[in-house]
Design a protein around this motif. Structure first.
Motif, PDB file in Angstrom:
ATOM      1  N   PHE A 147       0.824  -1.210   0.000  1.00  0.00           N
ATOM      2  CA  PHE A 147       0.000   0.000   0.000  1.00  0.00           C
ATOM      3  C   PHE A 147       0.862   1.265   0.000  1.00  0.00           C
ATOM      4  O   PHE A 147       0.499   2.277  -0.623  1.00  0.00           O
ATOM      5  N   TRP A 148       2.008   1.245   0.665  1.00  0.00           N
ATOM      6  CA  TRP A 148       2.844   2.435   0.726  1.00  0.00           C
ATOM      7  C   TRP A 148       3.410   2.792  -0.646  1.00  0.00           C
ATOM      8  O   TRP A 148       3.314   3.953  -1.089  1.00  0.00           O
ATOM      9  N   PHE A 149       3.988   1.833  -1.320  1.00  0.00           N
ATOM     10  CA  PHE A 149       4.590   2.135  -2.624  1.00  0.00           C
ATOM     11  C   PHE A 149       3.532   2.507  -3.650  1.00  0.00           C
ATOM     12  O   PHE A 149       3.787   3.366  -4.520  1.00  0.00           O
ATOM     13  N   ASN A 150       2.356   1.896  -3.600  1.00  0.00           N
ATOM     14  CA  ASN A 150       1.280   2.306  -4.501  1.00  0.00           C
ATOM     15  C   ASN A 150       0.832   3.729  -4.204  1.00  0.00           C
ATOM     16  O   ASN A 150       0.555   4.522  -5.129  1.00  0.00           O
ATOM     17  N   PHE A 151       0.758   4.080  -2.923  1.00  0.00           N
ATOM     18  CA  PHE A 151       0.374   5.435  -2.540  1.00  0.00           C
ATOM     19  C   PHE A 151       1.396   6.456  -3.025  1.00  0.00           C
ATOM     20  O   PHE A 151       1.033   7.492  -3.613  1.00  0.00           O
ATOM     21  N   VAL A 152       2.678   6.182  -2.804  1.00  0.00           N
ATOM     22  CA  VAL A 152       3.723   7.122  -3.223  1.00  0.00           C
ATOM     23  C   VAL A 152       3.738   7.295  -4.737  1.00  0.00           C
ATOM     24  O   VAL A 152       3.913   8.406  -5.257  1.00  0.00           O
ATOM     25  N   SER A 153       3.522   6.199  -5.464  1.00  0.00           N
ATOM     26  CA  SER A 153       3.541   6.289  -6.932  1.00  0.00           C
ATOM     27  C   SER A 153       2.373   7.092  -7.471  1.00  0.00           C
ATOM     28  O   SER A 153       2.465   7.693  -8.555  1.00  0.00           O
ATOM     29  N   LYS A 154       1.255   7.104  -6.753  1.00  0.00           N
ATOM     30  CA  LYS A 154       0.116   7.912  -7.175  1.00  0.00           C
ATOM     31  C   LYS A 154       0.316   9.384  -6.832  1.00  0.00           C
ATOM     32  O   LYS A 154      -0.024  10.269  -7.615  1.00  0.00           O
ATOM     33  N   VAL A 155       0.868   9.650  -5.655  1.00  0.00           N
ATOM     34  CA  VAL A 155       1.113  11.032  -5.256  1.00  0.00           C
ATOM     35  C   VAL A 155       2.240  11.645  -6.080  1.00  0.00           C
ATOM     36  O   VAL A 155       2.154  12.815  -6.511  1.00  0.00           O
ATOM     37  N   LEU A 156       3.320  10.862  -6.294  1.00  0.00           N
ATOM     38  CA  LEU A 156       4.481  11.335  -7.061  1.00  0.00           C
ATOM     39  C   LEU A 156       4.750  10.318  -8.171  1.00  0.00           C
ATOM     40  O   LEU A 156       5.597   9.426  -8.038  1.00  0.00           O
ATOM     41  N   PRO A 157       4.055  10.427  -9.294  1.00  0.00           N
ATOM     42  CA  PRO A 157       4.160   9.394 -10.333  1.00  0.00           C
ATOM     43  C   PRO A 157       5.466   9.411 -11.126  1.00  0.00           C
ATOM     44  O   PRO A 157       5.823   8.414 -11.743  1.00  0.00           O
ATOM     45  N   LYS A 158       6.196  10.514 -11.128  1.00  0.00           N
ATOM     46  CA  LYS A 158       7.414  10.595 -11.928  1.00  0.00           C
ATOM     47  C   LYS A 158       8.570   9.843 -11.252  1.00  0.00           C
ATOM     48  O   LYS A 158       8.508   9.550 -10.055  1.00  0.00           O
ATOM     49  N   GLN A 159       9.609   9.550 -12.060  1.00  0.00           N
ATOM     50  CA  GLN A 159      10.806   8.888 -11.535  1.00  0.00           C
ATOM     51  C   GLN A 159      12.070   9.692 -11.803  1.00  0.00           C
ATOM     52  O   GLN A 159      13.163   9.131 -11.839  1.00  0.00           O
ATOM     53  N   ASP A 160      11.908  10.996 -11.976  1.00  0.00           N
ATOM     54  CA  ASP A 160      13.090  11.832 -12.180  1.00  0.00           C
ATOM     55  C   ASP A 160      13.828  12.007 -10.855  1.00  0.00           C
ATOM     56  O   ASP A 160      13.353  11.588  -9.791  1.00  0.00           O
ATOM     57  N   LEU A 161      14.983  12.635 -10.931  1.00  0.00           N
ATOM     58  CA  LEU A 161      15.857  12.729  -9.762  1.00  0.00           C
ATOM     59  C   LEU A 161      15.213  13.514  -8.622  1.00  0.00           C
ATOM     60  O   LEU A 161      15.245  13.088  -7.465  1.00  0.00           O
TER      61      LEU A 161
END
Length: 253
Positions: A147-161
């Protein structure tokens, strides 16, 4: 191997064309030679009107070599690929269960490694403690990572630095303290400690553990957030519990 009969003036040459032929051990052998034949009569060529050359094709059997070592390697690669494919399929079809079992297995291995590193030769393994760690990984850590990683990916979807550093900060400021407190509280309760004893443990161990978290986990988080896809981030993060650091005194990312 091919052979050709050529007429050159009053003489005929039989030319054996160059071919690579594999011998019994698979090494290519180059064979090429020209030999002179006696003069042939015109009756020989009358059988092939309009042609001065007759190509005769001969098939040369080549022994096939079966490399058992390569066969075993190929079989191992197929098996490994099948296992990886099965695991990835399970993550997509049953994500929480798969990640929970994975965390339980990793925590079991981490606790076994921790006891091996810290116990004296006269001490026996604490099997009950290992079961506690496995239960924590199964019931708490695995689902929370999902649930944590799914939440973070929705809040901050980009993977830039810059986004990666924001995710690291969120892990240290939110998820890390919550999971550290949960780990100490659950572990203490399973050992029979009561409310006041658990609070005393948190006061004693929380701050040193959070300092260790800041020194260790941001590097792990950077690799996880920057390079791993979201559905594999719990697996990548969990494996850092197996790396040599102060055993099991951290449970945040």
């Amino acid at each position: 191997m091919n052979t050709s009969v050529l007429r050159n003036g009053n003489k005929v040459q039989t030319i054996w064309r160059s071919h690579y032929v594999s011998d019994s051990i698979g090494v290519p052998i180059h064979r090429s030679h020209v030999r002179r034949e006696p003069q042939l009569s015109k009756a020989f060529y009358s059988r092939f009107p309009g042609r001065k050359t007759k190509d005769l094709e001969f098939s040369v059997p080549v022994r096939s070599i079966s490399n058992k070592t390569n066969g075993r390697t190929l079989l191992g690669s197929i098996t490994n690929s099948a296992a990886i494919g099965w695991y990835l399929g399970m993550i997509k079809t049953r994500p929480i269960l798969t990640k929970s079992i994975t965390s339980a297995l990793i925590y079991t291995a981490a606790d076994f490694t921790s006891q091996t590193m810290t116990r004296s030769s006269s001490e026996a393994y604490d099997v009950i403690r290992t079961f506690r760690m496995a239960g924590y990984g199964m019931m708490i850590l695995g689902p929370s990572l999902h649930f944590w990683f799914n939440f973070v990916s929705k809040v901050l979807p980009k993977q830039d630095l810059f986004t990666t550093f924001k995710k690291i900060f969120m892990g240290q400021a939110i998820y890390g303290p919550i999971m550290t407190a949960t780990f100490f509280s659950v572990n203490a309760a399973l050992q029979g400690e009561k409310g006041k004893e658990i609070v005393a443990r948190l006061k004693r161990d929380m701050l040193p553990t959070m300092i260790n978290n800041v020194l260790y986990w941001p590097v792990c988080d950077f690799i996880t957030f920057r390079f791993a896809p979201v559905h594999l981030q719990p697996l990548v993060a969990s494996k850092y519990f197996l790396m040599p650091h102060k055993p099991l005194n951290t449970s945040g990312l």
